[in-house]
Design a protein around this motif. Sequence first.
Motif, short mmCIF file in Angstrom:
data_model
loop_
_atom_site.label_atom_id
_atom_site.label_comp_id
_atom_site.label_asym_id
_atom_site.label_seq_id
_atom_site.Cartn_x
_atom_site.Cartn_y
_atom_site.Cartn_z
N PHE A 35 0.81 -1.22 0.00
CA PHE A 35 0.00 0.00 0.00
C PHE A 35 0.85 1.28 0.00
O PHE A 35 0.30 2.38 -0.08
CB PHE A 35 -0.94 0.00 1.21
N GLU A 36 2.14 1.16 0.08
CA GLU A 36 3.03 2.33 0.06
C GLU A 36 2.81 3.11 -1.23
O GLU A 36 2.96 2.59 -2.34
CB GLU A 36 4.48 1.89 0.17
N GLY A 37 2.43 4.39 -1.05
CA GLY A 37 2.23 5.27 -2.20
C GLY A 37 0.95 5.05 -2.97
O GLY A 37 0.68 5.76 -3.94
N LYS A 38 0.14 4.08 -2.55
CA LYS A 38 -1.11 3.78 -3.25
C LYS A 38 -2.25 4.69 -2.76
O LYS A 38 -2.22 5.21 -1.65
CB LYS A 38 -1.50 2.31 -3.03
N LYS A 39 -3.27 4.83 -3.60
CA LYS A 39 -4.46 5.58 -3.23
C LYS A 39 -5.52 4.59 -2.72
O LYS A 39 -5.87 3.63 -3.40
CB LYS A 39 -5.02 6.35 -4.42
N ILE A 40 -6.03 4.85 -1.50
CA ILE A 40 -7.01 3.96 -0.88
C ILE A 40 -8.31 4.72 -0.65
O ILE A 40 -8.32 5.76 0.01
CB ILE A 40 -6.49 3.42 0.47
N ALA A 41 -9.40 4.20 -1.16
CA ALA A 41 -10.72 4.81 -0.96
C ALA A 41 -11.37 4.22 0.29
O ALA A 41 -11.32 3.01 0.52
CB ALA A 41 -11.61 4.55 -2.17
N ASN B 215 3.81 1.89 9.53
CA ASN B 215 4.82 2.75 8.88
C ASN B 215 4.67 2.74 7.35
O ASN B 215 5.64 2.63 6.60
CB ASN B 215 6.23 2.31 9.28
N VAL B 216 3.42 2.88 6.92
CA VAL B 216 3.11 2.92 5.49
C VAL B 216 2.47 4.27 5.16
O VAL B 216 1.57 4.72 5.87
CB VAL B 216 2.14 1.78 5.10
N LYS B 217 2.93 4.90 4.11
CA LYS B 217 2.37 6.19 3.68
C LYS B 217 1.54 5.97 2.41
O LYS B 217 2.06 5.55 1.38
CB LYS B 217 3.47 7.20 3.43
N SER B 218 0.25 6.26 2.53
CA SER B 218 -0.67 6.10 1.40
C SER B 218 -1.50 7.36 1.24
O SER B 218 -1.59 8.19 2.14
CB SER B 218 -1.60 4.90 1.63
N ASP B 219 -2.12 7.49 0.08
CA ASP B 219 -3.01 8.62 -0.21
C ASP B 219 -4.44 8.16 0.10
O ASP B 219 -4.99 7.32 -0.62
CB ASP B 219 -2.87 9.01 -1.68
N ILE B 220 -5.02 8.68 1.18
CA ILE B 220 -6.35 8.26 1.58
C ILE B 220 -7.39 9.15 0.92
O ILE B 220 -7.38 10.37 1.07
CB ILE B 220 -6.51 8.32 3.11
N HIS B 221 -8.28 8.51 0.15
CA HIS B 221 -9.33 9.23 -0.57
C HIS B 221 -10.66 8.95 0.14
O HIS B 221 -11.15 7.83 0.12
CB HIS B 221 -9.39 8.77 -2.03
N ILE B 222 -11.23 9.95 0.81
CA ILE B 222 -12.47 9.78 1.57
C ILE B 222 -13.66 9.77 0.62
O ILE B 222 -13.82 10.68 -0.20
CB ILE B 222 -12.64 10.88 2.62
N ILE B 223 -14.48 8.74 0.75
CA ILE B 223 -15.62 8.58 -0.13
C ILE B 223 -16.78 8.02 0.68
O ILE B 223 -16.59 7.27 1.62
CB ILE B 223 -15.26 7.63 -1.31
N ILE C 145 -13.33 2.00 -11.36
CA ILE C 145 -13.50 3.20 -12.18
C ILE C 145 -12.25 4.09 -12.15
O ILE C 145 -12.29 5.24 -12.60
CB ILE C 145 -14.74 4.01 -11.73
N GLY C 146 -11.18 3.55 -11.59
CA GLY C 146 -9.91 4.28 -11.60
C GLY C 146 -9.78 5.34 -10.54
O GLY C 146 -8.88 6.18 -10.60
N LEU C 147 -10.66 5.33 -9.54
CA LEU C 147 -10.63 6.34 -8.48
C LEU C 147 -9.59 6.03 -7.41
O LEU C 147 -9.09 6.93 -6.73
CB LEU C 147 -12.01 6.47 -7.85
N SER C 148 -9.25 4.74 -7.26
CA SER C 148 -8.27 4.35 -6.24
C SER C 148 -7.60 3.05 -6.65
O SER C 148 -8.05 2.35 -7.56
CB SER C 148 -8.95 4.19 -4.87
N ASP C 149 -6.51 2.72 -5.94
CA ASP C 149 -5.81 1.45 -6.17
C ASP C 149 -6.37 0.34 -5.27
O ASP C 149 -6.21 -0.84 -5.59
CB ASP C 149 -4.32 1.61 -5.85
N ALA C 150 -7.00 0.73 -4.16
CA ALA C 150 -7.49 -0.23 -3.18
C ALA C 150 -8.62 0.41 -2.39
O ALA C 150 -8.89 1.61 -2.53
CB ALA C 150 -6.36 -0.66 -2.25
N ILE C 151 -9.26 -0.39 -1.54
CA ILE C 151 -10.30 0.15 -0.67
C ILE C 151 -10.10 -0.33 0.75
O ILE C 151 -9.44 -1.35 1.00
CB ILE C 151 -11.72 -0.24 -1.15
N PHE C 152 -10.69 0.41 1.69
CA PHE C 152 -10.75 0.01 3.09
C PHE C 152 -12.20 0.16 3.51
O PHE C 152 -12.72 1.27 3.54
CB PHE C 152 -9.84 0.89 3.95
#
Length: 284
Positions: free
Chosen positions: A109-115, A130-138, A148-155
Amino acid sequence: MRLRIAVQSKGRLFEETMELLNEAGIKLNNIKRTLLIPAKDFPVEILFLRDDDIPQAVATGVADIGVVGENEYVEKNEDAEVIKRLGFSKCRLSLAIPKDETYDGVKWFEGKKIATSYPHILKTFLKKENVKSDIHIISGSVEIAPGIGLSDAIFDIVSSGGTLVSNRLKEVEVVMQSEALLIANKELTAEKKEILNDLIFRIEAVQTAVNKKYVLLNAPEDKIDEIIDILPGMRSPTVTPLATKGWCSVQSVVEDKRFWEVISNLKALGAEGIIVLPIEKMIL
């Protein structure tokens, strides 16, 4: 004076909460299209809210207590007290990635975008790892974000996992388990605490009876010690002599998961006339 209970306005948690309250003797009139409803024969009233509004409502005193998913309680991080874990509406919060991706650990998840709709819980987990990711709140359908290309992964919340499969995702990390919680405002008056204690007493009586059966049977006296060894009651079985010499009546409680094993053993010891009854409430 009434104790105000915040309850989710719809969904599985709503249904299971209302079922528990009904079994605990909390009877309501028609609940459709009504925000606040008093109970008929118990000093409580039900306030219907969105699940993510319940922690704040309880913390600020808008509601005295609330039934809320542990996921929302932890995410909102409000100053309300957990009174009791209720054991239903269980799910988990997990990280999921596209099915075809190769996963080699959390560092993926390092550097990945997570929705996600749970940024607080996710940030806490990623910091710990100790992982830095881009968190996309949805809000809404988080599971469609990778497709749809909005994120690399989800939580997100996972129950059966069927939604992940239908969106070509796979669960790779379980971050936390969740269940329904009973939470309370920390400044309840003595009178409201007394009502709360009575409510908890009723809830525990209902929950203690879950997955248990009441068993009555006739047994030969010379087998009673062996029967007691395999058929414990809450303290011990009730044993009373029958009019027929050499026989006793035995009464006890058996858990569902051991039911057929116990019944088979009882029959092998000569038990007869076995009657099995459901238990509605159990007071310890």
